[in-house]
Design a protein around this motif. Structure first.
Motif, PDB file in Angstrom:
ATOM      1  N   ARG A 167       0.812  -1.215   0.000  1.00 58.89           N
ATOM      2  CA  ARG A 167       0.000   0.000   0.000  1.00 58.89           C
ATOM      3  C   ARG A 167       0.845   1.264   0.000  1.00 58.89           C
ATOM      4  O   ARG A 167       0.344   2.347  -0.305  1.00 58.89           O
ATOM      5  N   ARG A 168       2.114   1.126   0.330  1.00 58.99           N
ATOM      6  CA  ARG A 168       3.054   2.255   0.249  1.00 58.99           C
ATOM      7  C   ARG A 168       3.825   2.251  -1.069  1.00 58.99           C
ATOM      8  O   ARG A 168       4.751   3.027  -1.244  1.00 58.99           O
ATOM      9  N   TYR A 169       3.438   1.384  -1.977  1.00 61.67           N
ATOM     10  CA  TYR A 169       4.099   1.279  -3.284  1.00 61.67           C
ATOM     11  C   TYR A 169       5.576   0.904  -3.133  1.00 61.67           C
ATOM     12  O   TYR A 169       6.400   1.231  -3.992  1.00 61.67           O
TER      13      TYR A 169
ATOM     14  N   THR B 104      -4.316   5.226 -12.639  1.00 68.03           N
ATOM     15  CA  THR B 104      -4.449   4.396 -11.429  1.00 68.03           C
ATOM     16  C   THR B 104      -3.661   3.105 -11.596  1.00 68.03           C
ATOM     17  O   THR B 104      -3.934   2.123 -10.914  1.00 68.03           O
TER      18      THR B 104
ATOM     19  N   GLU C 146       0.767  10.120 -11.916  1.00 66.21           N
ATOM     20  CA  GLU C 146       0.600   9.207 -10.785  1.00 66.21           C
ATOM     21  C   GLU C 146       1.927   8.992 -10.067  1.00 66.21           C
ATOM     22  O   GLU C 146       1.973   8.971  -8.822  1.00 66.21           O
TER      23      GLU C 146
ATOM     24  N   VAL D 186       2.759   9.731  -6.151  1.00 63.63           N
ATOM     25  CA  VAL D 186       3.268   8.689  -5.256  1.00 63.63           C
ATOM     26  C   VAL D 186       4.589   9.126  -4.631  1.00 63.63           C
ATOM     27  O   VAL D 186       4.798   8.972  -3.414  1.00 63.63           O
TER      28      VAL D 186
ATOM     29  N   THR E 157      -1.749   2.123  -8.428  1.00 63.40           N
ATOM     30  CA  THR E 157      -2.746   1.769  -7.415  1.00 63.40           C
ATOM     31  C   THR E 157      -3.345   0.400  -7.702  1.00 63.40           C
ATOM     32  O   THR E 157      -3.547  -0.411  -6.779  1.00 63.40           O
ATOM     33  N   ASP E 158      -3.621   0.121  -8.963  1.00 64.09           N
ATOM     34  CA  ASP E 158      -4.219  -1.170  -9.314  1.00 64.09           C
ATOM     35  C   ASP E 158      -3.223  -2.316  -9.152  1.00 64.09           C
ATOM     36  O   ASP E 158      -3.617  -3.445  -8.826  1.00 64.09           O
TER      37      ASP E 158
ATOM     38  N   THR F  11      -0.986  -2.307  -6.769  1.00 61.54           N
ATOM     39  CA  THR F  11      -1.039  -2.489  -5.318  1.00 61.54           C
ATOM     40  C   THR F  11      -2.249  -3.314  -4.909  1.00 61.54           C
ATOM     41  O   THR F  11      -2.139  -4.238  -4.074  1.00 61.54           O
ATOM     42  N   THR F  12      -3.400  -3.017  -5.472  1.00 61.66           N
ATOM     43  CA  THR F  12      -4.620  -3.771  -5.160  1.00 61.66           C
ATOM     44  C   THR F  12      -4.451  -5.242  -5.508  1.00 61.66           C
ATOM     45  O   THR F  12      -4.862  -6.140  -4.751  1.00 61.66           O
TER      46      THR F  12
END
Length: 320
Positions: free
Chosen positions: A13-15, A305, A96, A100, A308-309, A311-312
């Motif tokens: 979640r912190r990349y 995203t 993005e 980040v 983010t995706d 990470t998901t």
């Protein structure tokens, strides 16, 4: 106390793709898939564009497809054309990445990403007129029309620098070179072509016929957007690169210095309706930056995203 797996979720979640990939094998069985996805995510976060499209079978097809849209083709005839077809997906990723890096307080990589965004911004301005994002295999014939100085080395009437003259000369023939020459051109000269195009349409003191192919009713709008792209490259924000390790100095700007430089940059840009878009409050860490990019592009460009995706997807894998 968090379990080791919960710690990995926090890293995702912190990349923190590199750290997660390095630790995964100590915590989960069959960590190869997680390691492969982390490598993929780290390439994107690091803007390692040459390897975005590298084979990554463990990564879902949708994520790979979106990454390829941000990739420069590695040969003159490679299909699809990725970022040479449109730079808008690549700028979505750049935005993005900038966000980040800001949230992680990694300001040197953030400033480096801003510098990249400034170098290619003129091509984003030209995209609606060209019908592509500066593909050397599809340059308009007007660049070589009678009376054009575009790509003519040593012409003293041309406002291009010697480096820009060399780059524009190369761009007119690079699509016929082998893959090695093609990649070398993109490594060293394509960004100079971007700046040269903006000079041609926006600031040239001795205009030639190189831009006569642009429809007259579109030329004024293109000139304005290209001029703003050139202005952005010389703003206090982008000049921070020279005070960071990625530039020529040894200092790292603080968050306060970045925000102060951006506020000064917004004042510099606010001279016309395109540059004035930087003054909008669009919720970005550097407020107005996506709005400015969109105004230069004459099309909506929002942060992607993609990271983010990824990470998901990693969190899902860790909780299986």
């Amino acid at each position: 106390m968090e379990s080791a797996r919960d710690l990995l979720v926090s890293l995702a979640r912190r990349y923190a793709f590199a750290d997660l990939g390095a630790l995964a094998s100590d915590v989960v069985e069959n960590a190869e898939v997680i390691e492969a996805v982390c490598e993929f995510g780290q390439r994107l976060l690091s803007l390692d564009a040459e390897d975005f499209a590298a084979e990554a079978r463990a990564v879902p097809n949708d994520l790979r497809r979106r990454a390829r849209a941000c990739t420069m083709p590695q040969t003159p005839r490679e299909q699809p054309r990725g970022a040479l077809e449109s730079l808008r997906p690549a700028y979505g990723l750049l935005l993005e990445v900038i966000a980040v890096r800001w949230h992680r307080r990694e300001l040197s990589p953030m400033v480096a990403a801003l510098h990249i965004a400034s170098e290619y911004l003129p091509l984003l301005a030209f995209e609606p007129v060209l019908g592509h994002a500066g593909d050397p295999a599809r340059w308009p014939q007007g660049f070589s029309a009678p009376g054009s100085r575009f790509g003519v080395i040593g012409d003293r009437e041309c406002d291009h620098t010697k480096a820009e003259q060399s780059a524009t000369n190369r761009t007119l023939r690079v699509s016929g070179e082998p893959a090695e020459g093609w990649r070398a051109y993109f490594d060293r000269q394509h960004s100079q072509v971007a700046g040269a195009l903006a000079t041609c349409v926006a600031t040239c003191r001795n205009p030639c016929t190189a831009m006569d192919w642009v429809e007259r009713d579109r030329r004024e709008d293109l000139a304005l957007r290209a001029r703003v792209a050139l202005t952005f490259a010389d703003t206090p924000l982008v000049r921070l690169r020279h005070a960071a390790p990625v530039g020529h100095g040894f200092g790292v700007p603080s968050p306060e210095e970045v925000l102060e430089a951006w506020e000064r940059s917004r004042l510099v840009l606010a001279k016309n309706e395109v540059g004035n878009a930087a003054g909008e409050d669009d919720g970005f860490p550097l407020p107005g930056l996506p709005s400015l990019v969109s105004a230069v592009a004459a099309a909506p460009v929002v942060p992607s995203t993609l990271l983010t995706d990824i990470t998901t997807h990693l969190v899902k894998l860790l909780r299986m």
